[in-house]
Design a protein around this motif. Sequence first.
Motif, short mmCIF file in Angstrom:
data_model
loop_
_atom_site.label_atom_id
_atom_site.label_comp_id
_atom_site.label_asym_id
_atom_site.label_seq_id
_atom_site.Cartn_x
_atom_site.Cartn_y
_atom_site.Cartn_z
N TYR A 38 -14.56 -63.43 7.95
CA TYR A 38 -14.81 -64.07 9.25
C TYR A 38 -16.09 -63.52 9.88
O TYR A 38 -16.94 -64.28 10.34
N ASN A 39 -16.25 -62.22 9.85
CA ASN A 39 -17.44 -61.61 10.45
C ASN A 39 -18.72 -62.09 9.77
O ASN A 39 -19.72 -62.36 10.44
N GLU A 40 -18.69 -62.23 8.45
CA GLU A 40 -19.87 -62.70 7.73
C GLU A 40 -20.14 -64.18 8.03
O GLU A 40 -21.31 -64.58 8.15
N VAL A 41 -19.10 -64.98 8.14
CA VAL A 41 -19.26 -66.40 8.47
C VAL A 41 -19.92 -66.55 9.83
O VAL A 41 -20.84 -67.35 10.02
N ILE A 42 -19.47 -65.77 10.80
CA ILE A 42 -20.04 -65.85 12.15
C ILE A 42 -21.48 -65.34 12.16
O ILE A 42 -22.36 -65.95 12.78
N ALA B 177 -21.84 -69.98 16.72
CA ALA B 177 -20.80 -69.08 16.22
C ALA B 177 -19.49 -69.31 16.95
O ALA B 177 -18.42 -69.31 16.35
N LYS B 178 -19.57 -69.51 18.25
CA LYS B 178 -18.37 -69.78 19.06
C LYS B 178 -17.70 -71.07 18.60
O LYS B 178 -16.49 -71.14 18.46
N HIS B 179 -18.50 -72.08 18.34
CA HIS B 179 -17.95 -73.37 17.91
C HIS B 179 -17.38 -73.31 16.51
O HIS B 179 -16.36 -73.94 16.22
N ILE B 180 -18.00 -72.53 15.64
CA ILE B 180 -17.49 -72.38 14.27
C ILE B 180 -16.10 -71.74 14.32
O ILE B 180 -15.18 -72.17 13.63
N GLY B 181 -15.94 -70.72 15.15
CA GLY B 181 -14.63 -70.08 15.29
C GLY B 181 -13.57 -71.05 15.77
O GLY B 181 -12.45 -71.08 15.25
N LYS B 182 -13.90 -71.88 16.75
CA LYS B 182 -12.95 -72.87 17.26
C LYS B 182 -12.62 -73.91 16.19
O LYS B 182 -11.48 -74.32 16.02
N PHE B 183 -13.63 -74.34 15.46
CA PHE B 183 -13.44 -75.30 14.39
C PHE B 183 -12.47 -74.75 13.34
O PHE B 183 -11.53 -75.42 12.91
N ILE B 184 -12.70 -73.51 12.91
CA ILE B 184 -11.85 -72.89 11.89
C ILE B 184 -10.41 -72.80 12.39
O ILE B 184 -9.47 -73.15 11.69
N SER B 185 -10.24 -72.34 13.63
CA SER B 185 -8.89 -72.23 14.21
C SER B 185 -8.18 -73.57 14.24
O SER B 185 -7.01 -73.68 13.88
N PRO C 174 -5.49 -68.39 14.14
CA PRO C 174 -6.74 -67.78 14.60
C PRO C 174 -7.78 -67.71 13.48
O PRO C 174 -7.44 -67.37 12.33
N ALA C 175 -9.00 -68.05 13.80
CA ALA C 175 -10.09 -68.03 12.81
C ALA C 175 -10.24 -66.65 12.19
O ALA C 175 -10.61 -66.53 11.02
N GLU C 176 -9.93 -65.62 12.95
CA GLU C 176 -10.07 -64.25 12.48
C GLU C 176 -9.13 -63.94 11.32
O GLU C 176 -9.26 -62.92 10.66
#
Length: 97
Positions: free
Chosen positions: A10-14, A26-34, A40-42
Amino acid sequence: MPRRPHNPIYNEVIRLAREYFGPDTAKHIGKFISTHLGKPAEQMTKDELVSLTDWIKDAASFAADDKNVAEQYIQDLLAIADSHDDSIGGSAVDPAN
């Protein structure tokens, strides 16, 4: 400052999303993944990252003016997945706590 999740994938993706598209993405990618994983994207695993790359490619194409940028981004995401031996990206909980 929010605590950074302890999940190497997750950290590398962000980090990669920031490099390619800027900090807001990065914020939007996390929401998309979730949203797509239903968790949780994490907590994303290697296998889940690979399964999301087609959809991420479509989304990245909108964020990038150059189609080649989106394609390179996907190749870099797949390289992240390939760099991890197991199917689990890591714990979303910091093991020090």
